[in-house]
Scaffold this motif. Structure first.
Motif, PDB file in Angstrom:
ATOM      1  N   MET A  22     -17.522  11.332 -63.294  1.00  0.00           N
ATOM      2  CA  MET A  22     -18.722  11.259 -62.472  1.00  0.00           C
ATOM      3  C   MET A  22     -18.373  11.402 -60.995  1.00  0.00           C
ATOM      4  O   MET A  22     -17.293  11.010 -60.556  1.00  0.00           O
ATOM      5  CB  MET A  22     -19.450   9.929 -62.678  1.00  0.00           C
ATOM      6  CG  MET A  22     -20.193   9.798 -63.986  1.00  0.00           C
ATOM      7  SD  MET A  22     -21.059   8.213 -64.126  1.00  0.00           S
ATOM      8  CE  MET A  22     -22.209   8.364 -62.751  1.00  0.00           C
ATOM      9  N   ILE A  23     -19.294  11.966 -60.225  1.00  0.00           N
ATOM     10  CA  ILE A  23     -19.106  12.103 -58.782  1.00  0.00           C
ATOM     11  C   ILE A  23     -19.243  10.733 -58.128  1.00  0.00           C
ATOM     12  O   ILE A  23     -20.172   9.978 -58.429  1.00  0.00           O
ATOM     13  CB  ILE A  23     -20.132  13.087 -58.195  1.00  0.00           C
ATOM     14  CG1 ILE A  23     -19.874  14.491 -58.741  1.00  0.00           C
ATOM     15  CG2 ILE A  23     -20.104  13.078 -56.681  1.00  0.00           C
ATOM     16  CD1 ILE A  23     -20.907  15.514 -58.342  1.00  0.00           C
ATOM     17  N   LYS A  24     -18.330  10.393 -57.234  1.00  0.00           N
ATOM     18  CA  LYS A  24     -18.390   9.119 -56.508  1.00  0.00           C
ATOM     19  C   LYS A  24     -19.278   9.292 -55.276  1.00  0.00           C
ATOM     20  O   LYS A  24     -19.049  10.174 -54.443  1.00  0.00           O
ATOM     21  CB  LYS A  24     -16.995   8.671 -56.094  1.00  0.00           C
ATOM     22  CG  LYS A  24     -16.986   7.323 -55.379  1.00  0.00           C
ATOM     23  CD  LYS A  24     -15.569   6.874 -55.096  1.00  0.00           C
ATOM     24  CE  LYS A  24     -15.550   5.563 -54.323  1.00  0.00           C
ATOM     25  NZ  LYS A  24     -16.244   4.475 -55.049  1.00  0.00           N
ATOM     26  N   ILE A  25     -20.298   8.466 -55.182  1.00  0.00           N
ATOM     27  CA  ILE A  25     -21.224   8.525 -54.048  1.00  0.00           C
ATOM     28  C   ILE A  25     -20.676   7.675 -52.911  1.00  0.00           C
ATOM     29  O   ILE A  25     -20.320   6.507 -53.109  1.00  0.00           O
ATOM     30  CB  ILE A  25     -22.630   8.049 -54.470  1.00  0.00           C
ATOM     31  CG1 ILE A  25     -23.216   9.009 -55.496  1.00  0.00           C
ATOM     32  CG2 ILE A  25     -23.547   7.927 -53.263  1.00  0.00           C
ATOM     33  CD1 ILE A  25     -24.576   8.599 -56.021  1.00  0.00           C
ATOM     34  N   THR A  26     -20.617   8.245 -51.716  1.00  0.00           N
ATOM     35  CA  THR A  26     -20.069   7.567 -50.547  1.00  0.00           C
ATOM     36  C   THR A  26     -21.180   7.197 -49.566  1.00  0.00           C
ATOM     37  O   THR A  26     -22.321   7.671 -49.672  1.00  0.00           O
ATOM     38  CB  THR A  26     -19.055   8.466 -49.825  1.00  0.00           C
ATOM     39  OG1 THR A  26     -19.752   9.612 -49.293  1.00  0.00           O
ATOM     40  CG2 THR A  26     -17.959   8.938 -50.781  1.00  0.00           C
ATOM     41  N   ALA A  27     -20.819   6.379 -48.591  1.00  0.00           N
ATOM     42  CA  ALA A  27     -21.778   5.982 -47.561  1.00  0.00           C
ATOM     43  C   ALA A  27     -22.292   7.191 -46.794  1.00  0.00           C
ATOM     44  O   ALA A  27     -23.486   7.282 -46.467  1.00  0.00           O
ATOM     45  CB  ALA A  27     -21.129   4.972 -46.613  1.00  0.00           C
ATOM     46  N   ALA A  28     -21.395   8.128 -46.482  1.00  0.00           N
ATOM     47  CA  ALA A  28     -21.813   9.318 -45.734  1.00  0.00           C
ATOM     48  C   ALA A  28     -22.830  10.143 -46.533  1.00  0.00           C
ATOM     49  O   ALA A  28     -23.810  10.658 -45.973  1.00  0.00           O
ATOM     50  CB  ALA A  28     -20.589  10.165 -45.400  1.00  0.00           C
ATOM     51  N   MET A  29     -22.615  10.252 -47.829  1.00  0.00           N
ATOM     52  CA  MET A  29     -23.564  10.995 -48.672  1.00  0.00           C
ATOM     53  C   MET A  29     -24.930  10.303 -48.689  1.00  0.00           C
ATOM     54  O   MET A  29     -25.977  10.942 -48.586  1.00  0.00           O
ATOM     55  CB  MET A  29     -23.008  11.111 -50.097  1.00  0.00           C
ATOM     56  CG  MET A  29     -21.762  11.979 -50.207  1.00  0.00           C
ATOM     57  SD  MET A  29     -20.910  11.798 -51.797  1.00  0.00           S
ATOM     58  CE  MET A  29     -22.092  12.551 -52.905  1.00  0.00           C
ATOM     59  N   LEU A  30     -24.916   8.981 -48.789  1.00  0.00           N
ATOM     60  CA  LEU A  30     -26.174   8.232 -48.813  1.00  0.00           C
ATOM     61  C   LEU A  30     -26.924   8.354 -47.488  1.00  0.00           C
ATOM     62  O   LEU A  30     -28.146   8.542 -47.469  1.00  0.00           O
ATOM     63  CB  LEU A  30     -25.900   6.763 -49.132  1.00  0.00           C
ATOM     64  CG  LEU A  30     -25.494   6.463 -50.580  1.00  0.00           C
ATOM     65  CD1 LEU A  30     -24.993   5.035 -50.713  1.00  0.00           C
ATOM     66  CD2 LEU A  30     -26.663   6.703 -51.533  1.00  0.00           C
ATOM     67  N   GLU A  31     -26.206   8.244 -46.405  1.00  0.00           N
ATOM     68  CA  GLU A  31     -26.853   8.371 -45.095  1.00  0.00           C
ATOM     69  C   GLU A  31     -27.485   9.743 -44.925  1.00  0.00           C
ATOM     70  O   GLU A  31     -28.601   9.883 -44.411  1.00  0.00           O
ATOM     71  CB  GLU A  31     -25.824   8.111 -43.992  1.00  0.00           C
ATOM     72  CG  GLU A  31     -25.416   6.643 -43.883  1.00  0.00           C
ATOM     73  CD  GLU A  31     -24.254   6.418 -42.922  1.00  0.00           C
ATOM     74  OE1 GLU A  31     -23.552   7.413 -42.602  1.00  0.00           O
ATOM     75  OE2 GLU A  31     -24.048   5.266 -42.502  1.00  0.00           O
ATOM     76  N   HIS A  32     -26.785  10.790 -45.364  1.00  0.00           N
ATOM     77  CA  HIS A  32     -27.312  12.149 -45.291  1.00  0.00           C
ATOM     78  C   HIS A  32     -28.599  12.262 -46.104  1.00  0.00           C
ATOM     79  O   HIS A  32     -29.597  12.836 -45.641  1.00  0.00           O
ATOM     80  CB  HIS A  32     -26.251  13.117 -45.817  1.00  0.00           C
ATOM     81  CG  HIS A  32     -26.645  14.557 -45.760  1.00  0.00           C
ATOM     82  ND1 HIS A  32     -27.307  15.188 -46.805  1.00  0.00           N
ATOM     83  CD2 HIS A  32     -26.478  15.497 -44.801  1.00  0.00           C
ATOM     84  CE1 HIS A  32     -27.520  16.453 -46.481  1.00  0.00           C
ATOM     85  NE2 HIS A  32     -27.023  16.676 -45.270  1.00  0.00           N
ATOM     86  N   TYR A  33     -28.577  11.706 -47.308  1.00  0.00           N
ATOM     87  CA  TYR A  33     -29.754  11.784 -48.173  1.00  0.00           C
ATOM     88  C   TYR A  33     -30.929  10.995 -47.598  1.00  0.00           C
ATOM     89  O   TYR A  33     -32.075  11.479 -47.576  1.00  0.00           O
ATOM     90  CB  TYR A  33     -29.419  11.266 -49.572  1.00  0.00           C
ATOM     91  CG  TYR A  33     -30.637  11.172 -50.459  1.00  0.00           C
ATOM     92  CD1 TYR A  33     -31.202  12.311 -51.019  1.00  0.00           C
ATOM     93  CD2 TYR A  33     -31.244   9.934 -50.709  1.00  0.00           C
ATOM     94  CE1 TYR A  33     -32.339  12.231 -51.809  1.00  0.00           C
ATOM     95  CE2 TYR A  33     -32.378   9.856 -51.497  1.00  0.00           C
ATOM     96  CZ  TYR A  33     -32.919  11.000 -52.043  1.00  0.00           C
ATOM     97  OH  TYR A  33     -34.051  10.914 -52.813  1.00  0.00           O
ATOM     98  N   LEU A  34     -30.688   9.776 -47.143  1.00  0.00           N
ATOM     99  CA  LEU A  34     -31.770   8.935 -46.641  1.00  0.00           C
ATOM    100  C   LEU A  34     -32.469   9.567 -45.453  1.00  0.00           C
ATOM    101  O   LEU A  34     -33.700   9.542 -45.350  1.00  0.00           O
ATOM    102  CB  LEU A  34     -31.225   7.553 -46.279  1.00  0.00           C
ATOM    103  CG  LEU A  34     -30.760   6.695 -47.463  1.00  0.00           C
ATOM    104  CD1 LEU A  34     -30.057   5.436 -46.965  1.00  0.00           C
ATOM    105  CD2 LEU A  34     -31.931   6.336 -48.372  1.00  0.00           C
ATOM    106  N   LYS A  35     -31.703  10.153 -44.558  1.00  0.00           N
ATOM    107  CA  LYS A  35     -32.322  10.785 -43.378  1.00  0.00           C
ATOM    108  C   LYS A  35     -33.095  12.044 -43.776  1.00  0.00           C
ATOM    109  O   LYS A  35     -34.143  12.345 -43.200  1.00  0.00           O
ATOM    110  CB  LYS A  35     -31.250  11.094 -42.338  1.00  0.00           C
ATOM    111  CG  LYS A  35     -30.670   9.841 -41.677  1.00  0.00           C
ATOM    112  CD  LYS A  35     -29.713  10.180 -40.560  1.00  0.00           C
ATOM    113  CE  LYS A  35     -29.108   8.908 -39.973  1.00  0.00           C
ATOM    114  NZ  LYS A  35     -30.147   8.025 -39.376  1.00  0.00           N
ATOM    115  N   ASN A  36     -32.585  12.792 -44.766  1.00  0.00           N
ATOM    116  CA  ASN A  36     -33.312  13.976 -45.240  1.00  0.00           C
ATOM    117  C   ASN A  36     -34.596  13.601 -45.958  1.00  0.00           C
ATOM    118  O   ASN A  36     -35.575  14.347 -45.935  1.00  0.00           O
ATOM    119  CB  ASN A  36     -32.420  14.798 -46.181  1.00  0.00           C
ATOM    120  CG  ASN A  36     -31.601  15.836 -45.448  1.00  0.00           C
ATOM    121  OD1 ASN A  36     -32.109  16.894 -45.096  1.00  0.00           O
ATOM    122  ND2 ASN A  36     -30.338  15.530 -45.212  1.00  0.00           N
TER     123      ASN A  36
END
Length: 360
Positions: free
Chosen positions: A1-15
């Motif tokens: 499985m792909i590991k979700i990172t803080a940077a990925m979450l921040e990118h998604y939340l702002k989008n």
């Protein structure tokens, strides 16, 4: 499985929620050792805490993991998540979805905004559908190039089938799909024929299905055969663009499969067009069929394919015999095709030379 990172979450939340969205914290909800007696699951949920304009919010992000229960590929898993996104809110007491998205190849998370239908853009190719050649031959205009085209098509299959893939679970899934999926044998029997059927009794359909279960268990011993396939290699998916030159369209049912599926698909269409000869099978289409089959066997050395072809012929035979898909067949053509579907399952090894006997 792909590991979700803080940077990925921040990118998604702002989008998704706007530039004022701020990630506060995140972490796993539960784990396999906190599920009681259940030890297998489709993924581990992630609790995400964030703020939007200073207001605290929470969401749970779920990414499915791949498995051998029909979720080997990301498009399998996408179908499950899109179903949940579309329907969960309509079920009383069910958790409400807040969004759906995807993880790109560059490692970012993006929202998928209110999907309703999907589309694909393909390049524009030059050429004409191969079935026009077969129609021309049926009208009596048979050319040497037609023989060369049949050999070229078989040679192309031999080339792509040379790419092997070791995954016994996936091979078994392909056989399971062949027999039981909605767009293959069981789906065709249910939806592509009227019931009761005027030319094929319910008893004959039941015997056909029971015979196919025997073939399913036989093919479990052939998992070593998994290879690259096209998946829908028929004359309406081939574009001819010059001497021995062609392109293919609409790859279907997976990147990997049993090579007999592709081989049977075109062969069945040669048989279909050959049945349109007055009173006997067309010698022209018999010649093309034999060139095609023998070229493939010569190029691959795969005589074992003759041991596994029968259920794939049954599938393709049901397609071309269907009054839904092919409403204009003469009754004798349709009945010959259904006899072929029945009889081909009776032989352990497909008799490709004397194939006409399956239609008697």
């Amino acid at each position: 499985m792909i590991k979700i990172t803080a940077a990925m979450l921040e990118h998604y939340l702002k989008n998704t929620f706007g530039s004022d969205a701020v990630l506060v914290d995140y972490g796993d909800i539960g784990s396999l050792d906190k599920q009681g007696m259940k030890k297998f699951g489709y993924g581990k949920p992630l609790l995400v805490q964030f703020t939007v304009d200073g207001e605290q919010q929470e969401t749970v992000i779920s990414v499915m993991k791949g498995d051998n229960y029909g979720h080997q590929f990301y498009w399998d898993r996408a179908a499950v998540l899109m179903f949940q996104y579309e329907t969960s809110a309509r079920l009383p007491r069910h958790v409400k979805p807040m969004g759906i998205g995807y993880i790109s190849r560059d490692g970012n998370m993006y929202p998928l905004n209110e999907p309703q239908e999907f589309f694909i853009l393909n390049e524009k190719l030059e050429g004409y559908d191969y079935f026009h050649d077969l129609d021309r031959i049926r009208q009596g205009d048979f050319r040497q190039q037609d023989e060369q085209n049949a050999a070229a098509l078989a040679g192309w299959l031999a080339d792509i089938h040379a790419v092997k893939h070791n995954d016994p679970h996936l091979y078994k899934r392909r056989i399971r799909d062949l027999i039981g999926s909605s767009e293959c044998i069981m789906g065709l029997i249910d939806e592509a024929f009227a019931h009761p059927c005027a030319f094929f009794s319910q008893d004959r359909f039941m015997k056909l299905e029971k015979k196919l279960i025997d073939w399913r268990w036989k093919l479990f011993h052939y998992t070593h055969r998994l290879c690259a396939v096209h998946g829908d290699f028929h004359p309406w998916n081939v574009l001819m663009s010059g001497a021995d030159d062609f392109s293919v369209l609409d790859r279907s049912r997976g990147e990997w499969g049993e090579p007999a599926g592709d081989l049977c698909c075109m062969a069945t269409n040669y048989i279909l067009f050959g049945l349109y000869a007055d009173g006997s099978f067309s010698s022209k289409f018999r010649k093309m069929y034999m060139i095609y089959m023998e070229k493939y066997l010569e190029e691959t050395g795969d005589n074992e394919v003759l041991q596994v072809m029968a259920p794939f012929f049954a599938f393709r035979g049901l397609v071309i015999a269907s009054p839904v898909w092919y409403p204009d067949h003469p009754q004798e053509v349709r009945e010959a095709l259904m006899r072929f579907v029945e009889n081909v399952l009776e032989d352990e090894v497909y008799d490709y030379v004397q194939f006409e006997r399956y239609m008697r």
